[in-house]
Design an enzyme around this catalytic site. Sequence first.
Site, PDB file in Angstrom:
ATOM      1  N   ASP A 101       0.847  -1.188   0.000  1.00  0.00           N
ATOM      2  CA  ASP A 101       0.000   0.000   0.000  1.00  0.00           C
ATOM      3  C   ASP A 101       0.883   1.239   0.000  1.00  0.00           C
ATOM      4  O   ASP A 101       1.102   1.872   1.031  1.00  0.00           O
ATOM      5  CB  ASP A 101      -0.903  -0.030   1.233  1.00  0.00           C
ATOM      6  N   GLU A 138      -6.416   4.895  -9.348  1.00  0.00           N
ATOM      7  CA  GLU A 138      -7.703   5.466  -8.950  1.00  0.00           C
ATOM      8  C   GLU A 138      -8.236   6.512  -9.919  1.00  0.00           C
ATOM      9  O   GLU A 138      -7.513   7.373 -10.412  1.00  0.00           O
ATOM     10  CB  GLU A 138      -7.577   6.089  -7.555  1.00  0.00           C
ATOM     11  N   LYS A 169      -9.530   1.788  -9.597  1.00  0.00           N
ATOM     12  CA  LYS A 169     -10.131   2.046  -8.291  1.00  0.00           C
ATOM     13  C   LYS A 169     -11.219   3.106  -8.415  1.00  0.00           C
ATOM     14  O   LYS A 169     -11.003   4.180  -8.987  1.00  0.00           O
ATOM     15  CB  LYS A 169      -9.079   2.522  -7.296  1.00  0.00           C
ATOM     16  N   THR A 217     -13.313   0.987  -3.787  1.00  0.00           N
ATOM     17  CA  THR A 217     -12.599   1.436  -2.597  1.00  0.00           C
ATOM     18  C   THR A 217     -13.501   2.267  -1.689  1.00  0.00           C
ATOM     19  O   THR A 217     -14.650   2.557  -2.023  1.00  0.00           O
ATOM     20  CB  THR A 217     -11.341   2.225  -3.006  1.00  0.00           C
TER      21      THR A 217
END
Length: 322
Positions: free
Chosen positions: A16, A87, A123, A147
């Site tokens: 992450d 994302e 995402k 998410t």
Amino acid sequence: MNQLEQLASLTTIVADTGDIASIAKIQPQDATTNPSLILKASKDPAYRAFLTEAVENSVSLEDAADCVLVNFGAEILKHVKGRVSTEVDARLSFDVEKTIAKARRLIELYEEKGIDRERVLIKIAATWEGVQAARVLEKENIHCNLTLIFSVAQAEIAANAGVTLISPFVGRIYDWFKKKAGADWNEEANAGENDPGVQSVRKIFERLKGLGAKTQIMGASFRNKGQIVALAGCDLLTISPKLIEELSNAEEKFEQKLDVAKVTPIRAEPLTEAQWRFAMCEDEMASYKLDEGIRAFVKDTLTLKETLRQMRTETGKIWPQD
């Protein structure tokens, strides 16, 4: 085995971080990024070239921001065997069509670099609209990671839409309950399997596995090692480099906590939009944390774009106003 090795025998470990040096050192199966992580990494001089290339070769600020995300993602993929999550702009969280268009553009940029879409997860915030966009994208073989998951209701509609993966957030749930309790919070009593964030992921795991959903569950947003160990057996866990190091330096043994073989099968009708919105209305924590997460990602996205705008101005050029 140390705790990281024990965990890896039960769960897929995902890094992450947007820091490529850390990913290269850890060598995880997958990696996840978000606007906050990319913004942090972009301030490192080692990655300045990713921004410079985007600024010089993009036709607009929006395109430059997309290129930066893909530049980071493409480099990350050199150090992982599996997938990277990239994302969508969180400002599109309530716009189905624009989310679909943005996801297609990100995949296009990856494919221009010779990267197969199978190695990319898009995402998207787990709003109702985000899930509907993901439903369309999955049919185009554009795999999605929903998410900012804070409730079973969010997880369930994502699974019903056939999304590849969801990311329920452990640490942010823990943060909310700890802040709400104030001076009455008992850290010891709310640790490990009693942690409210851990309990939320357990409920999601039992619900989705009970329904027979194929959607993978990836616990995210950890504040301490105990939260991670308490979810051993979850499909995936995305962990910061700091906590990965802590796990690698600990040797205490632990048991598998989540096991699909022990989940009781259930049947349930898919939630309607009205049912989902009411479920979110009743869940104060989930509603607050979803909106807060979107706001935070928007803020960091806009900060990154302002950096790119300034870099462009320094070259003596400007983009058309976005």
